[in-house]
Design an enzyme around this catalytic site. Structure first.
Site, PDB file in Angstrom:
ATOM      1  N   PRO A   2      -3.030  -1.187   3.907  1.00  0.00           N
ATOM      2  CA  PRO A   2      -3.636   0.236   4.209  1.00  0.00           C
ATOM      3  C   PRO A   2      -5.187   0.273   4.216  1.00  0.00           C
ATOM      4  O   PRO A   2      -5.681  -0.235   3.284  1.00  0.00           O
ATOM      5  CB  PRO A   2      -2.768   1.053   3.142  1.00  0.00           C
ATOM      6  N   GLU A   3      -5.364   1.172   4.965  1.00  0.00           N
ATOM      7  CA  GLU A   3      -6.970   1.573   4.886  1.00  0.00           C
ATOM      8  C   GLU A   3      -6.858   2.896   4.661  1.00  0.00           C
ATOM      9  O   GLU A   3      -5.951   3.523   4.343  1.00  0.00           O
ATOM     10  CB  GLU A   3      -7.836   1.419   6.057  1.00  0.00           C
ATOM     11  N   LYS A  59      -9.718   3.564  -0.690  1.00  0.00           N
ATOM     12  CA  LYS A  59      -8.353   3.192  -0.805  1.00  0.00           C
ATOM     13  C   LYS A  59      -7.582   3.165  -2.027  1.00  0.00           C
ATOM     14  O   LYS A  59      -6.229   2.673  -2.104  1.00  0.00           O
ATOM     15  CB  LYS A  59      -8.232   1.700  -0.151  1.00  0.00           C
ATOM     16  N   ARG A 111       3.441  -9.229  -1.232  1.00  0.00           N
ATOM     17  CA  ARG A 111       2.568 -10.383  -1.773  1.00  0.00           C
ATOM     18  C   ARG A 111       2.021 -10.082  -2.984  1.00  0.00           C
ATOM     19  O   ARG A 111       1.136 -11.005  -3.444  1.00  0.00           O
ATOM     20  CB  ARG A 111       1.315 -10.516  -0.677  1.00  0.00           C
ATOM     21  N   ARG A 263     -12.440 -12.579   8.571  1.00  0.00           N
ATOM     22  CA  ARG A 263     -12.086 -11.710   9.230  1.00  0.00           C
ATOM     23  C   ARG A 263     -12.041 -11.794  10.672  1.00  0.00           C
ATOM     24  O   ARG A 263     -12.961 -11.603  11.237  1.00  0.00           O
ATOM     25  CB  ARG A 263     -12.301 -10.367   8.766  1.00  0.00           C
TER      26      ARG A 263
END
Length: 282
Positions: A2-3, A59, A111, A263
């Site tokens: 999520p951002e 966030k 994770r 990225r």
DNA sequence: CCATATGTTACTCG
DNA sequence: ACGAGTAACATATG
């Protein structure tokens, strides 16, 4: 993964869920590395305290309790908060919050990068991250000044969370495309006009993501879901991220893919002017 | 087996 | 101190 818009989606739902005065009656820790405790403050001091507000900075989700206690949650890549969802998401449940009125909030994280911080202060957030783009203190002039002080590439600056927080890999690419800035352009080299465009794009792109209740690329349990286990819709509104070799929606040039800060980075080399290496400017 | 993943941080080197 | 580059964390998916 999520951002800001995905986190805001979760925060809005948490607020609705907690609407009445509520408190925690029990906290189960199923994975110790998912939590961070503050020295000298036992976990049970967070029980039976009224929840006073639920908010967000970048966030980070901030659950404020009475007596200046805070539960701060970062979902990192695969964290989720599920409300009253029991069996189906059991496998990767890391923390369970039981509320006074029998409701449950599950912190689920495949994770295990996400964290739940139990703290008596918000100082560590203040020192760590910059201004939230929806905070009234996010001002154009100061933003321009700070960007101009940096030698880093604009994508690195935005991903670092240090000047403005909340943008991640997807929304950074969308915002830079919208404001026609090459991801490798260095901060001090960007014109006032372009930084103003960037400032505006940050607000409009993130607002659209919020309106669409977040972005859910891919599928499966690691993908973003709201507190009810539903996907967002913003993936349908992306212009540039993940669109390698597809035509730029504006100029029809092929969208390019490269790496910045390890990225994946998508951009249009025609709309987003090429970075000129400083060695060529002698 | 390989590469990739919406995030962050610690470490090195220059 | 700054910035670039790399690896690490842990798990799933293609």
């Amino acid at each position: 993964m999520p951002e800001l818009p995905e986190v805001q989606t979760v925060v809005t739902e948490l607020k609705n869920f907690f609407l009445k005065k509520n408190s925690l009656s029990k906290i189960d820790i199923l994975n110790q590395s998912s939590i961070v405790l503050t020295k000298d403050i036992p976990l049970n001091s967070f029980l039976k305290k009224n929840i006073s507000s639920i908010s967000r900075q970048g966030k980070y989700i901030i659950i404020s309790l009475e007596n200046n206690l805070y539960i701060i949650i970062h979902l990192r890549m695969t964290g989720h908060l599920f409300l009253n969802q029991k069996e189906e998401f059991k496998k990767h449940t890391r923390v369970v919050f039981y509320l006074k009125d029998e409701k449950t909030v599950i912190f689920h994280d495949t994770r295990k990068f996400g964290k739940v911080y139990f703290s008596n202060s918000l100082d560590f957030l203040k020192n760590k991250i910059g201004i939230d783009p929806f905070d009234s203190s996010f001002k154009q002039d100061a933003f321009i000044e700070k960007i101009h002080k940096s030698k880093q590439s604009i994508k690195s600056i935005l991903l670092s969370q240090k000047i403005v927080c909340g943008l991640g890999n997807i929304y950074v690419d969308e915002v830079l495309w919208q404001s026609k800035i090459h991801p490798l352009e260095q901060g001090y080299n960007i014109s006032n006009e372009q930084i103003i465009a960037l400032y505006n794009a940050i607000k409009t792109v993130l607002s659209e993501g919020i309106k669409n209740k977040g972005c859910s690329l891919g599928k499966g349990i690691s993908n973003f879901m709201n507190t009810q286990g539903e996907f967002g819709k913003h993936q349908l509104s992306l212009n540039i991220y993940g669109k390698e070799k597809m035509p730029c929606p504006i100029c029809k040039n092929k969208i390019q893919k490269t790496k910045v800060n390890q990225r994946s980075t998508y951009f249009c080399s025609k709309c987003q002017s090429e970075k000129i290496p400083s060695s060529f400017l002698e």
